[in-house]
Scaffold this active site. Structure first.
Site, PDB file in Angstrom:
ATOM      1  N   ASP A   1       3.736 -12.616  -2.262  1.00 30.05           N
ATOM      2  CA  ASP A   1       3.540 -11.186  -2.019  1.00 30.05           C
ATOM      3  C   ASP A   1       4.881 -10.538  -1.643  1.00 30.05           C
ATOM      4  O   ASP A   1       5.862 -11.242  -1.392  1.00 30.05           O
ATOM      5  CB  ASP A   1       2.514 -11.034  -0.884  1.00 30.05           C
ATOM      6  CG  ASP A   1       2.141  -9.578  -0.656  1.00 30.05           C
ATOM      7  OD1 ASP A   1       2.200  -8.797  -1.626  1.00 30.05           O
ATOM      8  OD2 ASP A   1       1.805  -9.227   0.484  1.00 30.05           O
TER       9      ASP A   1
ATOM     10  N   ASP B   1      -2.127  -3.219  -3.665  1.00 32.10           N
ATOM     11  CA  ASP B   1      -2.903  -2.506  -2.642  1.00 32.10           C
ATOM     12  C   ASP B   1      -3.677  -1.316  -3.205  1.00 32.10           C
ATOM     13  O   ASP B   1      -3.320  -0.154  -2.988  1.00 32.10           O
ATOM     14  CB  ASP B   1      -1.974  -2.092  -1.506  1.00 32.10           C
ATOM     15  CG  ASP B   1      -1.330  -3.319  -0.879  1.00 32.10           C
ATOM     16  OD1 ASP B   1      -1.799  -4.453  -1.162  1.00 32.10           O
ATOM     17  OD2 ASP B   1      -0.359  -3.164  -0.119  1.00 32.10           O
TER      18      ASP B   1
HETATM   19  C1  GLC Z   1       0.666  -6.485   1.175  1.00 31.57           C
HETATM   20  C2  GLC Z   1      -0.251  -7.158   0.166  1.00 31.57           C
HETATM   21  C3  GLC Z   1      -1.605  -7.365   0.761  1.00 31.57           C
HETATM   22  C4  GLC Z   1      -1.484  -8.160   2.040  1.00 31.57           C
HETATM   23  C5  GLC Z   1      -0.539  -7.477   3.019  1.00 31.57           C
HETATM   24  C6  GLC Z   1      -0.273  -8.313   4.260  1.00 31.57           C
HETATM   25  O1  GLC Z   1       0.242  -5.204   1.449  1.00 31.57           O
HETATM   26  O2  GLC Z   1      -0.294  -6.440  -1.029  1.00 31.57           O
HETATM   27  O3  GLC Z   1      -2.455  -8.004  -0.152  1.00 31.57           O
HETATM   28  O4  GLC Z   1      -2.737  -8.323   2.643  1.00 31.57           O
HETATM   29  O5  GLC Z   1       0.698  -7.228   2.381  1.00 31.57           O
HETATM   30  O6  GLC Z   1       0.293  -9.521   3.930  1.00 31.57           O
END
Ligand code: GLC
Length: 764
Positions: free
Chosen positions: A364, A439
């Protein structure tokens, strides 16, 4: 910087693809987007001072020196098609590429670049970026400069091979790619593809690589949230899945499993014994996936940081100092994955996670996010990659990272297929990872976006993709981190779409209500169970599609135009899963019936058993627990009885669900679900002919060192078939109601030995 229009390079790849480059060099540019063995030596090199014509049947290429326009035409059998366009300098100098299209042409592709199914009349910025909960239209986490053109007769596509940031404008007669940056030695490198959609994707896969075959468990239902904050909580979620009879294959650890968000660590208190937790999950048939962000916390004594400094792995500023940005852990530094030795370094840390039983890696924030929470332009940051400016590497950063994670799997879990989930990506990512679209929010608009993204990603060579089911955040912008209002109907519809998406994971934001299948009350729990179980029922079919994708580049989920490029009226929420399942997503609140036009052929309504003719428009009822789903007549659909996870489901046996027509066919494939290159497998094909109410079926087994654990199979036929003759013996069926699967039909179910042979099914 203007394009130096010196040399024109051309190569033909097979019958339906060619590559044209314009620039100062006499060799084609290479990048991680392309397969490593693709030759950089062009078949033709010419000077742009003259116009040129080349031909290699069925392709013809012509280039006009006056206005730098080109025409590539393709003529084979009855297919005639062409792509025309031109290269020009924008005001200010940077080059641009314009592709012409006709009024009725429909443009698709470009991955998840923007909302909408079509890329006509669309604007997008092709730069990997954190969209901050999809704050601005036309920004995306991933970049795929791969554009399709469908007209009433055929299809064609172009791939603009450049990692440089682009702006895309699909107008009404021209689709233009504007370079946002360009350097002195850069060239314009374009691949052109023709033929039917399957041929186009097969050629594209030869250029950018075939999709990898994921481990079987990756095809199951996955549960996630930001975050399950302790081992206890994770185990509780797993237990609830089992209590509620929800099949589930994976649970995700979001950033709270780490100590102070330090990558490759576990929180000493809340995750004090991760090995024990993952073993307990394994016993329940559930794999654990852990998030891995590229930002490494600046902290003395933290080994990843210290060792990284020692081995000089982090990106630098122009003056040679290590670049320090800000992500979850606060001050953070970023591995320069574009360097091979850095990829080795990073890969070696994966052992820390694998030893604790982690089996999937979730990459991510790899767009990458450099300055979290700030309104900043990532291209203005003083961050360099092995001497290259950020804008030259940014779009490839996630692909390089995926390559490193892949190496981690190869080194430490050599007997297993990797599972890497990535947010950011560029063309070629299909060789290593599954992609989710970041997101999104829990809105009807984003439910639709889920389908639009998956269809366009599928056409962009990324079959293994999906969006957060149920929606992640509360809305656009930073406030999206809060989500308060539960929409039960939305959740139901999202499950009804999600279970057919290649990647199927529920996930929600930090400040959100619970978002598990049971968090929305009894009615939604039942809907969740119905569709998650149906996902597992279809698993043999899905697994076959994933296998085919890994051999041919074909997508799992397909827009209608993929199979029917000549369709004039496309019902936009209709899509195909493989060739044989046709589904419509219910995308509007309160919608209790839907008008849709079925494509040609005959289709069975999956839930009512009704046989419907194609090329006709129907009104189909869509109560909250049902969406339209059809099976192509003539399909022997390989299915299985849903069990707690994918492995148990496939081991439980094979059920041929037969949807009769004059000719019937089906294919079944099974292997151990995890070996990296499965050369041991079992296959069974089903051929059938319907004649005067009798069905003559041939089953053919092919065994290559893999023996299924079951020795009987089921064949399900419409009620009315009441005898089968197999090797001289008469077999009588069981009459089964499929009510518990949400199907209002009764069928005849025959139990047969699993072996090759001929069977006659009779109605008496
Ligand atoms: C980012 C990701 C999401 C994750 C968050 C915390 O926003 O896209 O999926 O839950 O980070 O790690």
């Amino acid at each position: 910087m203007k394009l130096k229009k010196e040399n024109l390079l051309l190569s033909f790849y097979g019958e339906n693809c060619c590559r044209l480059s314009l620039g100062p060099s006499k060799t084609f540019p290479s990048s991680i987007a392309l397969v490593p063995k693709l030759s950089e030596k062009p078949q033709h090199v010419a000077q742009v001072l003259k116009s040129h014509k080349w031909q290699k049947q069925p392709l013809k290429v012509s280039f006009q020196k006056e206005n730098f326009s080109f025409e590539i035409s393709y003529s084979k059998n009855k297919q005639n098609n062409q792509i025309t366009g031109r290269i020009f300098d924008q005001v200010g100098g940077y080059p641009a590429l314009a592709i012409d299209f006709e009024k009725n042409d429909r443009l698709m592709g470009l991955g998840a670049a923007a909302s909408g199914l079509w890329r006509n009349d669309t604007k997008a910025r092709l730069l990997n970026i954190d969209t901050v909960f999809y704050r601005r239209e036309g920004e995306a986490y991933s970049t795929f400069p791969f554009l399709w053109k469908f007209n009433s007769k055929s299809s064609a596509a172009i791939f603009l091979h450049t990692p440089l940031p682009l702006r895309y404008e699909g107008g009404t007669s021209e689709a233009v790619f504007y370079f946002e940056r360009f350097d002195e030695n850069d060239c314009l490198d374009i691949f052109f593809f023709f033929g039917n959609p399957a041929e186009i994707l097969a050629s594209y896969a030869k250029i950018t690589g075939l999709p990898y075959l994921p481990p079987l468990w990756a095809l199951g239902f996955h549960q996630s949230r930001w975050s399950y904050k302790s081992e206890k909580k994770v185990l509780e979620i797993a237990k609830k899945m089992r209590e509620h009879s929800i099949p589930c294959d994976a649970i995700y650890l979001d950033i709270h499993y780490m100590q102070d968000y330090k990558v490759f660590t576990f929180h000493p208190k809340n995750f004090s014994d991760p090995k024990k937790m993952t073993s307990q999950l394994e016993e329940m048939g559930i794999k654990t996936v852990a998030i891995v962000d590229p930002g490494v916390k600046v902290e003395h004594g933290y080994p990843v940081y210290e060792e990284g400094l020692k081995h000089d792995v982090f990106c630098k500023k122009k003056n040679g100092d290590v670049y320090v940005g800000k992500v979850w852990p606060g001050n953070s530094v970023f591995p320069d994955f574009s360097r091979e030795e850095v990829r080795h370094f990073w890969a070696s840390w994966h052992d820390v996670l694998f030893r604790k039983g982690i089996r999937g890696i979730w990459n991510d924030m790899n767009d990458p996010v450099l300055q979290i929470g700030k309104d900043y332009d990532p291209l203005e940051e003083d961050i360099w990659h092995n001497g290259q400016a950020h804008y030259r590497v940014r779009n490839l950063y996630a692909n390089y990272e995926a390559l490193s994670s892949w190496e981690g799997f190869e080194r430490y879990l050599p007997g297993e297929r990797p599972f890497i989930l990535t947010r950011s990506a560029f063309s070629g990512i299909q060789r290593y990872a599954a992609l989710w679209t970041g997101d999104n929010h829990s809105s009807w608009e984003h439910l639709r976006l889920n389908l639009e993204h998956v269809l366009n990603l599928s056409l962009s060579g990324v079959p293994f993709c999906g969006a957060d089911i149920g929606g992640f955040g509360g809305g656009p912008g930073i406030r999206g981190i809060f989500k308060f209002r539960k929409d039960r109907e939305l959740m139901a519809r999202w499950l009804e779409l999600g279970y057919l998406m290649p990647f199927f994971r529920m996930h929600t934001v930090l400040y959100s209500y619970d978002q598990e299948p049971w968090s929305f009350g009894e009615e939604i729990l039942q809907i969740a169970r119905k569709y998650i179980r149906r996902r597992y029922r279809f698993l043999p079919y899905l697994y076959l599609l994933f296998l085919q994708a890994s051999k041919t580049g074909e997508p799992i989920v397909r827009p209608l135009l993929y199979e029917y490029p000549h369709l004039q009226d496309v019902t936009e929420n209709l899509f195909l899963v493989g060739k044989n399942l046709l589904a419509a997503a219910v995308l509007e609140k309160g919608q209790r019936e839907m008008e849709l036009t079925l494509p040609e052929g005959l289709w069975y309504h999956y839930e009512t058993g009704e046989l419907l003719e194609g090329n006709k428009t129907y009104r189909i009822s869509t109560p909250i627990n049902s969406h339209p789903l059809f099976v192509r007549a003539g399909t022997a659909l390989p299915t299985a009885e849903p069990m707690r996870n994918t492995y148990d489901t496939l081991s439980s046996g094979l059920i041929w669900d037969v949807f009769p027509s004059q000719n019937i066919s089906g294919e079944y494939y099974l292997d151990d679900g995890k070996s990296p290159s499965p050369n041991q497998y079992y296959r069974m094909v089903f051929y059938g002919k319907e004649k005067k109410g009798e069905l003559e079926v041939t089953l053919k087994e092919e065994k290559k060192g893999y023996e299924p654990s079951f020795d009987k199979i089921f064949v399900r036929l419409p009620q009315g078939y009441n005898t089968a003759i197999f090797q001289g013996k008469e077999i009588t069926p069981r009459l089964v109601s499929l009510q518990s699967d949400g199907r209002d039909i009764r069928i005849s179910e025959f139990l047969l030995p699993r072996r090759s042979g001929k069977i006659t099914f009779k109605k008496t």
